[in-house]
Design a protein around this motif. Structure first.
Motif, PDB file in Angstrom:
ATOM      1  N   GLY A  87     -36.000  26.666 -33.500  1.00 24.84           N
ATOM      2  CA  GLY A  87     -36.206  27.213 -32.156  1.00 24.84           C
ATOM      3  C   GLY A  87     -34.983  27.049 -31.296  1.00 24.84           C
ATOM      4  N   ARG A  88     -35.183  26.587 -30.087  1.00 32.37           N
ATOM      5  CA  ARG A  88     -34.092  26.465 -29.118  1.00 32.37           C
ATOM      6  C   ARG A  88     -33.382  25.121 -29.275  1.00 32.37           C
ATOM      7  NH1 ARG A  88     -34.730  25.934 -22.607  1.00 32.37           N
ATOM      8  NH2 ARG A  88     -32.609  26.501 -21.994  1.00 32.37           N
ATOM      9  N   LEU A  89     -32.063  25.168 -29.460  1.00 32.20           N
ATOM     10  CA  LEU A  89     -31.250  23.969 -29.606  1.00 32.20           C
ATOM     11  C   LEU A  89     -30.248  23.915 -28.456  1.00 32.20           C
ATOM     12  CD1 LEU A  89     -30.429  24.147 -33.436  1.00 32.20           C
ATOM     13  CD2 LEU A  89     -32.478  23.225 -32.326  1.00 32.20           C
ATOM     14  N   VAL A  90     -30.161  22.781 -27.800  1.00 33.89           N
ATOM     15  CA  VAL A  90     -29.259  22.602 -26.661  1.00 33.89           C
ATOM     16  C   VAL A  90     -28.334  21.421 -26.933  1.00 33.89           C
ATOM     17  CG1 VAL A  90     -29.087  22.066 -24.197  1.00 33.89           C
ATOM     18  CG2 VAL A  90     -30.933  23.543 -25.025  1.00 33.89           C
ATOM     19  N   CYS A  91     -27.032  21.653 -26.802  1.00 31.33           N
ATOM     20  CA  CYS A  91     -26.020  20.601 -26.922  1.00 31.33           C
ATOM     21  C   CYS A  91     -25.146  20.630 -25.665  1.00 31.33           C
ATOM     22  CB  CYS A  91     -25.125  20.816 -28.138  1.00 31.33           C
ATOM     23  SG  CYS A  91     -25.986  20.865 -29.719  1.00 31.33           S
ATOM     24  N   TYR A  92     -24.555  19.507 -25.344  1.00 28.35           N
ATOM     25  CA  TYR A  92     -23.589  19.497 -24.235  1.00 28.35           C
ATOM     26  C   TYR A  92     -22.549  18.420 -24.489  1.00 28.35           C
ATOM     27  CZ  TYR A  92     -25.892  15.334 -22.239  1.00 28.35           C
ATOM     28  OH  TYR A  92     -26.406  14.073 -22.035  1.00 28.35           O
ATOM     29  N   ASP A  93     -21.382  18.586 -23.857  1.00 23.27           N
ATOM     30  CA  ASP A  93     -20.324  17.588 -23.950  1.00 23.27           C
ATOM     31  C   ASP A  93     -20.532  16.551 -22.853  1.00 23.27           C
ATOM     32  OD1 ASP A  93     -19.113  18.893 -26.060  1.00 23.27           O
ATOM     33  OD2 ASP A  93     -17.699  19.994 -24.794  1.00 23.27           O
ATOM     34  N   GLN A  94     -20.566  15.294 -23.229  1.00 21.08           N
ATOM     35  CA  GLN A  94     -20.694  14.247 -22.230  1.00 21.08           C
ATOM     36  C   GLN A  94     -19.443  14.237 -21.338  1.00 21.08           C
ATOM     37  OE1 GLN A  94     -23.433  11.669 -22.182  1.00 21.08           O
ATOM     38  NE2 GLN A  94     -23.522  10.922 -24.292  1.00 21.08           N
ATOM     39  N   ARG A  95     -19.601  13.711 -20.140  1.00 23.14           N
ATOM     40  CA  ARG A  95     -18.475  13.678 -19.197  1.00 23.14           C
ATOM     41  C   ARG A  95     -17.225  13.060 -19.834  1.00 23.14           C
ATOM     42  NH1 ARG A  95     -19.041  11.256 -14.088  1.00 23.14           N
ATOM     43  NH2 ARG A  95     -20.985  12.421 -13.937  1.00 23.14           N
ATOM     44  N   ALA A  96     -16.081  13.638 -19.501  1.00 20.31           N
ATOM     45  CA  ALA A  96     -14.773  13.193 -19.986  1.00 20.31           C
ATOM     46  C   ALA A  96     -14.588  13.415 -21.484  1.00 20.31           C
ATOM     47  CB  ALA A  96     -14.525  11.724 -19.636  1.00 20.31           C
ATOM     48  N   HIS A  97     -15.503  14.126 -22.104  1.00 13.74           N
ATOM     49  CA  HIS A  97     -15.405  14.453 -23.523  1.00 13.74           C
ATOM     50  C   HIS A  97     -15.412  15.971 -23.696  1.00 13.74           C
ATOM     51  CE1 HIS A  97     -16.758  10.281 -23.789  1.00 13.74           C
ATOM     52  NE2 HIS A  97     -16.447  10.267 -25.071  1.00 13.74           N
ATOM     53  N   GLY A  98     -14.693  16.443 -24.704  1.00 17.03           N
ATOM     54  CA  GLY A  98     -14.734  17.856 -25.049  1.00 17.03           C
ATOM     55  C   GLY A  98     -14.363  18.765 -23.897  1.00 17.03           C
ATOM     56  N   ARG A  99     -15.216  19.773 -23.651  1.00 19.99           N
ATOM     57  CA  ARG A  99     -14.938  20.774 -22.631  1.00 19.99           C
ATOM     58  C   ARG A  99     -15.547  20.436 -21.279  1.00 19.99           C
ATOM     59  NH1 ARG A  99     -16.897  24.068 -27.566  1.00 19.99           N
ATOM     60  NH2 ARG A  99     -17.609  21.925 -27.800  1.00 19.99           N
ATOM     61  N   GLN A 112     -24.730   6.489 -15.512  1.00 18.82           N
ATOM     62  CA  GLN A 112     -24.296   7.816 -15.098  1.00 18.82           C
ATOM     63  C   GLN A 112     -24.549   8.846 -16.197  1.00 18.82           C
ATOM     64  OE1 GLN A 112     -22.975   8.975 -11.977  1.00 18.82           O
ATOM     65  NE2 GLN A 112     -23.633  10.796 -13.101  1.00 18.82           N
ATOM     66  N   LEU A 113     -24.308   8.471 -17.443  1.00 13.68           N
ATOM     67  CA  LEU A 113     -24.574   9.393 -18.546  1.00 13.68           C
ATOM     68  C   LEU A 113     -26.052   9.772 -18.586  1.00 13.68           C
ATOM     69  CD1 LEU A 113     -22.453   7.878 -21.471  1.00 13.68           C
ATOM     70  CD2 LEU A 113     -21.825   9.740 -19.911  1.00 13.68           C
ATOM     71  N   ALA A 114     -26.921   8.795 -18.310  1.00 14.28           N
ATOM     72  CA  ALA A 114     -28.361   9.073 -18.283  1.00 14.28           C
ATOM     73  C   ALA A 114     -28.696  10.056 -17.170  1.00 14.28           C
ATOM     74  CB  ALA A 114     -29.139   7.773 -18.096  1.00 14.28           C
ATOM     75  N   ASP A 115     -28.042   9.912 -16.026  1.00  7.57           N
ATOM     76  CA  ASP A 115     -28.280  10.847 -14.927  1.00  7.57           C
ATOM     77  C   ASP A 115     -27.747  12.234 -15.278  1.00  7.57           C
ATOM     78  OD1 ASP A 115     -29.187  11.107 -12.016  1.00  7.57           O
ATOM     79  OD2 ASP A 115     -27.148  11.915 -11.906  1.00  7.57           O
ATOM     80  N   ASP A 116     -26.630  12.290 -15.992  1.00  7.09           N
ATOM     81  CA  ASP A 116     -26.109  13.584 -16.447  1.00  7.09           C
ATOM     82  C   ASP A 116     -27.133  14.277 -17.347  1.00  7.09           C
ATOM     83  OD1 ASP A 116     -23.776  12.949 -15.113  1.00  7.09           O
ATOM     84  OD2 ASP A 116     -22.627  12.491 -16.923  1.00  7.09           O
ATOM     85  N   LEU A 117     -27.708  13.530 -18.285  1.00  2.00           N
ATOM     86  CA  LEU A 117     -28.724  14.092 -19.178  1.00  2.00           C
ATOM     87  C   LEU A 117     -29.933  14.572 -18.375  1.00  2.00           C
ATOM     88  CD1 LEU A 117     -30.076  14.688 -21.889  1.00  2.00           C
ATOM     89  CD2 LEU A 117     -30.617  12.254 -22.086  1.00  2.00           C
ATOM     90  N   HIS A 135     -26.947  10.308 -30.830  1.00  3.34           N
ATOM     91  CA  HIS A 135     -26.154   9.563 -31.816  1.00  3.34           C
ATOM     92  C   HIS A 135     -25.273   8.564 -31.085  1.00  3.34           C
ATOM     93  CE1 HIS A 135     -22.392   9.013 -34.257  1.00  3.34           C
ATOM     94  NE2 HIS A 135     -23.309   8.671 -35.146  1.00  3.34           N
ATOM     95  N   SER A 136     -25.372   7.273 -31.471  1.00  4.59           N
ATOM     96  CA  SER A 136     -24.512   6.236 -30.927  1.00  4.59           C
ATOM     97  C   SER A 136     -24.614   6.177 -29.398  1.00  4.59           C
ATOM     98  CB  SER A 136     -23.072   6.478 -31.401  1.00  4.59           C
ATOM     99  OG  SER A 136     -22.243   5.380 -31.108  1.00  4.59           O
ATOM    100  N   MET A 137     -23.530   6.452 -28.686  1.00  5.77           N
ATOM    101  CA  MET A 137     -23.588   6.426 -27.225  1.00  5.77           C
ATOM    102  C   MET A 137     -24.587   7.443 -26.694  1.00  5.77           C
ATOM    103  SD  MET A 137     -20.420   6.703 -24.481  1.00  5.77           S
ATOM    104  CE  MET A 137     -20.244   8.495 -24.582  1.00  5.77           C
ATOM    105  N   GLY A 138     -24.836   8.512 -27.456  1.00  5.37           N
ATOM    106  CA  GLY A 138     -25.851   9.478 -27.058  1.00  5.37           C
ATOM    107  C   GLY A 138     -27.240   8.868 -27.094  1.00  5.37           C
TER     108      GLY A 138
END
Length: 340
Positions: A87-99, A112-117, A135-138
């Motif tokens: 079905g629907r899959l959602v991914c995102y780059d955590q702050r200061a990572h990737g794009r 802060q990461l939890a608030d971002d999520l 995964h890990s920090m995720g």
């Protein structure tokens, strides 16, 4: 005569319905579902988070993937391919990572990461049941969300997967040190974190992509002792090399101080997967066993010989466990008391 016959054949064909119309329509729908839709979610402090989605926007269930430290949403490449039919899959780059955008060092915290999520969920998955995969920090980010918003794990979130994840005591369990030495380790590593933020040039040169040191460290800390395709090592090395050294220092303190074991209680009523490689030297198997003790009904899956980057190293096994978890979650959404 031949021209006339050809013209008559064209007229006849135009009057017929196109063959396999329904099949072609379904094929076009599948292609649209497979297209990656990109968007941006703005965090509370203005950091722009890069989000990618595949699958039907109106799918019954949404799976949200949260990547680990020094990775990006590209770390889920094998899961996005292998689980696309769910079905629907959602991914995102955590702050200061990737794009995603850069972050102030003071905001590089699990809180802060939890608030971002939380904002990604509100903005991109406003309705319907959700399965969270970290995964890990995720995974730590998901536990941070459970700490801040336990109500979500009663109403919207129907299953959770914590892969290579720690609930706390990272120095003691990762380095095999007595509990009394945990504070001493933090005292040593805290100045190191400051140094990484302010004098990164030496380390940047040492870890240059493709360098001997960089390659050896990626292989040692990312994977188990078994043979791993060079392309897989390349993929992880590329993500690590793209993470600025100051970001490493900014997140180091929060990873060492992370303690969300009490928040695990919010997951007790949910189908939960705990998966780890027994050769993981970053978040060793003891971390998952601590979580398993707190979640006696959770599935504890141990991948023999796999390292920390188990999602890249053992994608088929990880996907099989995630698929089973999603199926259990879909069953859970049919319960009368679950919000849908």
């Amino acid at each position: 005569m031949q021209v006339r016959r050809f013209a008559l054949a064209v007229v006849e064909l135009r009057g017929r319905p196109a063959p396999r119309t329904r099949t072609r329509r379904r094929s076009r729908q599948a292609q649209r579902s497979a297209v990656c839709r990109e968007s941006v979610v703005t965090a509370a402090d203005g950091v722009r988070l890069h989000v990618e989605e595949t699958g039907p926007p109106d799918a019954e269930l949404t799976v949200v993937f949260v990547h680990g430290f020094c990775m990006t949403s590209d770390a889920w490449v094998f899961q996005r391919r292998g689980l696309a039919d769910l079905g629907r899959l959602v991914c995102y780059d955590q702050r200061a990572h990737g794009r995603s955008g850069p972050s102030e060092a003071g905001q590089c915290t699990i809180t802060q990461l939890a608030d971002d999520l939380y904002r990604v969920l509100n903005d991109r998955v406003a309705t319907g049941p959700v399965v969270l995969v970290g995964h890990s920090m995720g995974g730590m980010t998901i536990l941070g969300l459970a700490d801040a918003h336990p109500d979500l794990f009663r109403d919207r979130i129907v299953a959770v997967a914590l892969l290579s994840t720690s609930a706390g005591e990272l120095p003691r369990l990762a380095f095999g040190l007595p509990a009394a030495m945990t504070t001493a380790v933090r005292h040593v590593l805290s100045p190191m974190a400051v140094g990484l933020r302010h004098t990164p040039s030496v380390l940047e040169r040492l870890r240059g992509k493709g360098g001997t040191v960089s390659r050896a460290l990626t292989r040692r800390f990312g994977f188990g002792p078994d043979a791993v395709p060079e392309s897989t090592v390349d993929r992880l090395e590329k993500m690590i090399a793209a993470t600025p050294v100051p970001v490493l220092g900014a997140f180091l303190s929060t990873l060492l101080d992370h303690d969300r074991l009490e928040a695990v209680g919010a997951l007790r009523a949910l189908p939960t997967l705990l998966l780890v490689g027994d050769a993981d030297v970053m978040t060793p198997i003891e971390h998952s066993k601590v979580l398993a003790d707190a979640l006696p009904d959770a599935e504890l899956a141990i991948e023999k010989g796999a390292g920390h980057a188990v999602i890249l190293e053992r994608p088929d096994a990880v996907n099989a466990h995630l698929r089973a978890l999603v199926h259990r979650a879909q069953h859970a959404t049919r319960r009368p008391n679950r919000a849908s």
